[in-house]
Scaffold this active site. Structure first.
Site, PDB file in Angstrom:
ATOM      1  CD  GLU A   1     -36.403 -54.019  23.375  1.00 47.06           C
ATOM      2  OE1 GLU A   1     -36.400 -54.026  22.125  1.00 47.06           O
ATOM      3  OE2 GLU A   1     -37.351 -53.605  24.065  1.00 47.06           O
TER       4      GLU A   1
ATOM      5  CG  ASP B   1     -40.625 -48.813  24.116  1.00 47.42           C
ATOM      6  OD1 ASP B   1     -40.394 -48.070  23.155  1.00 47.42           O
ATOM      7  OD2 ASP B   1     -40.649 -50.048  24.032  1.00 47.42           O
TER       8      ASP B   1
ATOM      9  CD  GLU C   1     -43.947 -50.863  19.843  1.00 46.90           C
ATOM     10  OE1 GLU C   1     -43.067 -50.150  19.335  1.00 46.90           O
ATOM     11  OE2 GLU C   1     -43.698 -51.787  20.634  1.00 46.90           O
TER      12      GLU C   1
HETATM   13  C1  BDP Z   1     -39.909 -51.226  21.292  1.00 47.08           C
HETATM   14  C2  BDP Z   1     -40.475 -52.187  20.306  1.00 47.08           C
HETATM   15  C3  BDP Z   1     -39.462 -53.132  19.734  1.00 47.08           C
HETATM   16  C4  BDP Z   1     -38.267 -52.348  19.248  1.00 47.08           C
HETATM   17  C5  BDP Z   1     -37.720 -51.520  20.371  1.00 47.08           C
HETATM   18  C6  BDP Z   1     -36.597 -50.589  19.956  1.00 47.08           C
HETATM   19  O1  BDP Z   1     -41.513 -52.906  20.950  1.00 47.08           O
HETATM   20  O2  BDP Z   1     -40.089 -53.846  18.708  1.00 47.08           O
HETATM   21  O3  BDP Z   1     -37.293 -53.192  18.730  1.00 47.08           O
HETATM   22  O4  BDP Z   1     -38.708 -50.675  20.864  1.00 47.08           O
HETATM   23  O5  BDP Z   1     -36.838 -49.397  19.872  1.00 47.08           O
HETATM   24  O6  BDP Z   1     -40.811 -50.171  21.371  1.00 47.08           O
HETATM   25  O7  BDP Z   1     -35.484 -51.030  19.743  1.00 47.08           O
END
Ligand code: BDP
Length: 659
Positions: free
Chosen positions: A250, A323, A351
């Site tokens: 990401e 996720d 989340e």
């Molecule tokens: C996702 C989240 C994000 C996190 C990412 C992670 O939306 O904010 O940074 O995972 O785990 O679920 O790195």
């Protein structure tokens, strides 16, 4: 009654009782002293003898308790074991259990039982729904908020012994000398409760903080920078735990920026930490916008590197392949990495489960993954046994979860979200505990010991996770949340120019024929990443459990389900059931009004109202949207939608990440 006391509501013994007792510890270690102090203050029996025994290595940081209420002997190998024993005894006392003829031996399931805070240095919390970060960086290290000790004590009471205090999307600044001294302030408090501090590190730290030309893990300048930094850390915090790294994920930097592999990146840090017994938790949460199914990418990235990771690297793997969805099958990486140490990462902060507005008890979710049989080493290869050292030799074993803690008075935003922190700790200590038992303990210590009260609240907690799955994403649907904030439904979501793998249509694949992601051989073939036994079940539409059906299969709307209903009708009934389950939770809670203090009763009641409204919102949004493809009526015995689809599409929630 504001909930700030969590499950720690022991009442001190009277002065009278305190007088003629002997609660002794033969160790002078601050953790042992803490254990003695807790018992001296709260234990209502006569004599306790706390002893360390260097021979009992098999106990790890667990303990043995023998005797009866008025004459108890506690032995442990580590001072922390004495502290855990103290909380164990207090828990027995607070839940009205018999303390006659005790003969308890508890050895923790995992060596490292860790919380991951996604806290930023500006005190916002990524995916935090309980206010700002509890770390008051501006005041540290001079001023130590009393919350730090309360936090450490709460964690120790459930066996948590490690904490990563900053966000995986890490600011390099955390490694500055200034912040390391602040960190020392925290670690000095935590140490008394047996908790080690770890840090998330940004892979570009050498370049950004140290001015090196790049952050290539093979660049001698870079290695030297890390070596000096690690030396500095240990000079300030001698028992520092190690690093957690989110690399090439990401948008975060990582070794691949320099043509190096995850193994090369991880091993560089591991070699530097090794002389200090430090560890590297290297996250497997990697995926890129490409034509490949997102669910397959972490496996594709990491399996070829198996065997290359140093022995003080543990690959930290999210429970599912996407996720933290309300329900996912287990991540195929578990067991597939044969020569690398693996650990599970869960998410306690909600989340994808209604933030701190929805009551969702997560122990069943955690257990669902831990108890899943991967068949990787034959029958009985559960995720728990693959990661706790039972099936495969491991160095240190570990488990982690993203914390839901903030500076809200009640710590977690929703009074019942405290139960998820509690449950995670208890399962990291003993993954064989039943969700029901954990709920009972928590209710008794947090609210009331009344048997009927416990039974009613437990029932509500136990259905809550299924309810959330039902009103959000039943039958294996996933990731159809509103863009970015992940609160409400947006199955129609489509950000112009956005990454396809962040769009709901990518996941639900709805069309006039059916709905669901074909991950069998005719589709992305993600199924092939599982062991043959598992692949045969999930990959066969007739054998695949309903709960994963649309995760693995694109299923026609008219398809006849195990229930005899068409897929479309089944989907409608599932959404409707979810709404009904929340309405039932409201009824249970309202009936308990006289048995709960006014403040917590009212606060939970009003959160349940939000949850009920949200459940209807989810149901209407998803059914009305999918109906544009299925072209079938919503069964007439179901509550009719109360929204127009077009109105729902206009809802723009001003939900910032950090609310
Ligand atoms: C996702 C989240 C994000 C996190 C990412 C992670 O939306 O904010 O940074 O995972 O785990 O679920 O790195």
């Amino acid at each position: 009654e504001d909930g700030s006391k969590l499950w720690l509501r022991y009442t001190p013994v009277s002065k009278e009782m305190a007088k003629n007792r002997s609660i002794t510890a033969d160790a002078k270690n601050p953790v042992a002293v803490q254990a003695q102090h807790e018992l001296a203050t709260f234990w209502k029996g006569q004599s306790i003898d706390l002893k360390l025994d260097k021979k009992l290595t098999h106990l790890k940081d667990g303990f043995k308790i023998t005797g009866h209420r008025d004459r108890i002997k506690v032995t442990a190998h580590e001072p922390a074991g004495l502290l855990y024993a103290a909380y164990h005894l207090l828990q027995l006392q607070e839940t009205d259990q018999q303390v006659l003829n005790l003969n308890v031996e508890e050895i923790p399931s995992f060596d490292i039982r860790m919380l991951n805070h996604w806290d930023n240095l500006d005190r916002t919390v990524e995916r935090g729904y309980a206010g700002y970060s509890i770390w008051q960086w501006d005041d540290l290290p001079k001023l130590l908020s009393p919350r730090y000790e309360a936090y450490a004590r709460a964690n120790a009471s459930i066996g948590i012994n490690a904490t990563v205090i900053n966000n995986v999307n890490a600011s390099p600044q955390i490694l500055s000398s200034e912040y390391l001294l602040k960190l020392k302030g925290l670690s000095d408090v935590f140490r008394r409760y047996g908790i080690k501090v770890y840090l998330s590190v940004n892979f570009s730290s050498p370049k950004i903080l140290g001015g090196t030309s790049d952050s290539d893990p093979l660049n001698p300048q870079v290695i030297l920078w890390w070596r000096n930094k690690v030396k500095e850390i240990y000079s300030v915090i001698p028992d520092f735990g190690g690093f957690l790294v989110k690399a090439n994920s990401e948008g975060q930097p990582g070794p691949q920026d320099y043509g190096r592999t995850h193994a090369q990146g991880a091993n560089m840090l591991a070699a530097i930490l090794k002389p200090y017994q430090g560890l590297v938790m290297w996250r497997a949460f990697v995926y890129n916008p490409s034509t490949e199914d997102r669910a397959k990418q972490a496996y594709q990235e990491f399996v070829p590197l198996d065997g290359q990771f140093s022995d003080n690297v543990i690959i930290q793997i999210k429970n599912g392949p996407i996720d933290f969805q309300p329900r996912e099958p287990f991540n195929a990486l578990f067991g597939a990495l044969k020569k690398s140490h693996e650990m599970v990462e869960f998410q306690i902060t909600q989340e994808y489960l209604g933030f701190s507005n929805h009551l969702v008890y997560l122990a069943p979710l955690f257990k669902e993954t831990l108890d899943r049989d991967t068949y990787a080493d034959g029958k009985g290869s559960t995720v728990a046994r693959l990661t706790d050292g039972t099936l495969r030799p491991a160095g240190k074993t570990a488990i982690a979860a993203v914390a839901n803690i903030g500076d809200d008075t009640n710590w977690t935003g929703h009074h019942f979200a405290q139960a998820n922190w509690y449950a995670y700790g208890r399962l990291s200590w003993n993954h064989q505990l039943a969700s029901e038992q954990i709920a009972e303990e928590w209710i008794a210590m947090t609210f009331s010991r009344d048997k009927q009260f416990i039974a009613a609240v437990k029932e509500m907690m136990m259905t809550s996770r299924e309810a959330a799955v039902n009103y959000m994403m039943p039958l294996g649907l996933h990731h159809i949340f509103a863009f970015d904030h992940h609160y409400g439904p947006e199955p129609w979501g489509d950000q112009k120019g956005g990454r396809p793998d962040w769009m709901p249509w990518y996941y639900h694949q709805a069309d006039t024929i059916g709905v669901g992601f074909d991950r069998t051989a005719s589709g992305s073939n993600a199924i092939s990443q599982y062991s043959p036994h598992v692949a045969n079940i999930y990959g066969d539409i007739l054998l695949c459990p309903d709960q994963y059906l649309l995760w693995f299969h694109h299923v026609p709307w008219h398809y006849t389900m195990k229930s005899g209903l068409s897929l479309w009708d089944e989907l409608c009934y599932q959404y409707d059931l979810g709404v009904k389950q929340v309405r039932d939770m409201q009824k249970v809670w309202d009936r308990l009004e006289n048995q709960v203090d006014q403040q917590r009763f009212a606060e939970v009641q009003s959160k349940l109202k939000i949850q009920a409204k949200d459940a209807v919102w989810w149901k209407d949004a998803c059914l009305l949207y999918f109906q544009t493809y299925s072209k079938r009526p919503i069964p007439y015995d179901i509550e009719r939608p109360v929204h127009e689809l077009e109105d729902l599409k206009k809802i723009k929630l001003n939900m910032k990440h950090h609310n």
